[in-house]
Design an enzyme around this catalytic site. Structure first.
Site, PDB file in Angstrom:
ATOM      1  N   CYS A 130       0.830  -1.197   0.000  1.00 28.14           N
ATOM      2  CA  CYS A 130       0.000   0.000   0.000  1.00 28.14           C
ATOM      3  C   CYS A 130       0.873   1.258   0.000  1.00 28.14           C
ATOM      4  CB  CYS A 130      -0.927  -0.028   1.222  1.00 28.14           C
ATOM      5  SG  CYS A 130      -1.983   1.418   1.336  1.00 28.14           S
ATOM      6  N   CYS A 133      -0.540   4.169   2.013  1.00 29.12           N
ATOM      7  CA  CYS A 133      -0.409   4.013   3.470  1.00 29.12           C
ATOM      8  C   CYS A 133       1.043   4.234   3.907  1.00 29.12           C
ATOM      9  CB  CYS A 133      -0.787   2.605   3.926  1.00 29.12           C
ATOM     10  SG  CYS A 133      -2.266   1.916   3.211  1.00 29.12           S
ATOM     11  N   ASP A 134       1.984   3.657   3.180  1.00 27.63           N
ATOM     12  CA  ASP A 134       3.367   3.588   3.674  1.00 27.63           C
ATOM     13  C   ASP A 134       4.371   4.450   2.912  1.00 27.63           C
ATOM     14  OD1 ASP A 134       2.411   1.701   5.446  1.00 27.63           O
ATOM     15  OD2 ASP A 134       2.931   0.001   4.176  1.00 27.63           O
TER      16      ASP A 134
END
Ligand code: NAP
Length: 299
Positions: A130, A133-134
């Site tokens: 992701c 997300c990261d």
């Protein structure tokens, strides 16, 4: 017999349980592995409204405890079959048989993995599924994205905004992604396309520090020094066991209306497992609430 059986203890399923219990009804959550779903793999959540920072594990644990404290019953058993009888629904697991007035399917999706050595071990330590997300953890670093679909191309474009260099590695010489997305990569000076290639090795002791890619035409391998590899080679819904009861689309996602109602009366679907375009933590929680309230209102 419970009011609502919820299949899946990810964000959608746990949110649904909270809403069912708060509506004064009884929820049973069935989960084949552990609670939390996909979010448990995310190191730091920064895009959930009202929470500036939280780890995926802490978020999932809070959600689980909230549902549990409200009286939700959990059974960690894999569902193998559901039956839609006239006046009740029956859910068969690997161990038991449960009866309910309504079912909410919240089975999420399973990411497609590369299937190479050390992938699991380095997940969360440089290997991620992701970028939104990261990605920010790798600001100013060299990173790679693997895949050729919309997700991979969009991830690569997003990462070029703040990473030093972004490699996009695809197994063919042409992206699968929409042209409108592919052209956004044009002129990006810090983007390197590595076509006709696959990721064949992950290097690093406790964190990823480089990957090996192999050109499928020449068989040549080269090492790319990257701190992160974002794997974006597609996702797989896990709805096949429901296909004789609820209608699925051609990719295996459950068709619903905006109220999360499936084609079968009294059976709802919430979160990533249903047909939708935005698959985020917020939309999973939202689906859980919608499905639960509709299920309770129609018991
Ligand atoms: P996808 O479209 O299925 O693409 C997966 C990509 O990964 C493909 O390029 C595929 O290669 C490659 N791949 C599959 N298995 C692989 C393997 N084992 N090793 C290496 N590469 C592999 O998946 P997605 O990008 O996750 O998108 C999912 C769906 O959401 C798609 O329908 C997409 O259009 C949609 N979506 C749309 C948008 C948008 O409209 N903006 C944004 C995101 C997602 P091949 O091309 O060779 O098969």
């Amino acid at each position: 017999m419970v009011d609502v059986i919820i299949i899946g203890a990810g964000t959608a399923g746990l949110s649904a349980a909270i809403y069912v219990q708060r509506a004064g009804k009884k929820a049973l959550v069935l989960e084949e592995s552990t609670y939390g779903g996909q979010i448990i793999n995310t190191a730091d959540i920064e895009n959930y409204p009202g929470i500036k920072h939280i780890s995926g594990f802490d978020f999932a644990t809070d959600l689980y405890n909230q549902a549990k404290d409200l009286g939700t019953t959990f059974a960690f058993e894999g569902v193998v079959k559901i039956e839609n009888c006239e006046d009740e629904k029956v859910v068969y697991t690997t161990k038991n048989e449960y009866h309910a007035k309504a079912i909410i399917i919240a089975t999420g999706m399973k990411r497609r993995e590369l299937g190479i050595e050390r992938e699991k071990e380095l997940t969360g330590k440089g290997v991620s599924y992701c970028a939104t997300c990261d990605g920010m953890f790798f600001r100013g670093k060299n990173v790679a994205v693997n895949g050729g679909g919309n997700v991979a191309v969009e991830d690569a474009e997003y990462l070029t905004r703040f990473c030093k260099r972004v490699y996009i590695i695809h197994r063919r010489d042409e992206f699968r992604a929409d042209e409108a997305e592919v052209v956004k990569l044009d002129g990006k000076e810090n983007l390197v396309k590595v076509m006709d290639s696959t990721v064949t090795k992950l290097n690093g002791d406790d964190r990823l520090h480089s990957i090996e890619v192999t050109d499928k035409n020449t068989g040549e391998t080269k090492t790319l020094n990257v701190d992160a590899l974002f794997v974006a080679i597609g996702q797989i819904p896990m709805n096949q066991i429901f296909s004789d009861i609820v209608e699925l689309d051609e990719r295996g996602f459950i068709k619903t209306d905006e109220e999360c109602r499936t084609s079968a009366k009294g059976i709802y679907a919430a979160g990533d497992c249903r047909v939708k375009t935005v698959r985020q933590l917020t939309t999973a929680a939202s689906d859980g609430a919608i499905a639960a309230l509709n299920a309770c209102n129609n018991l």
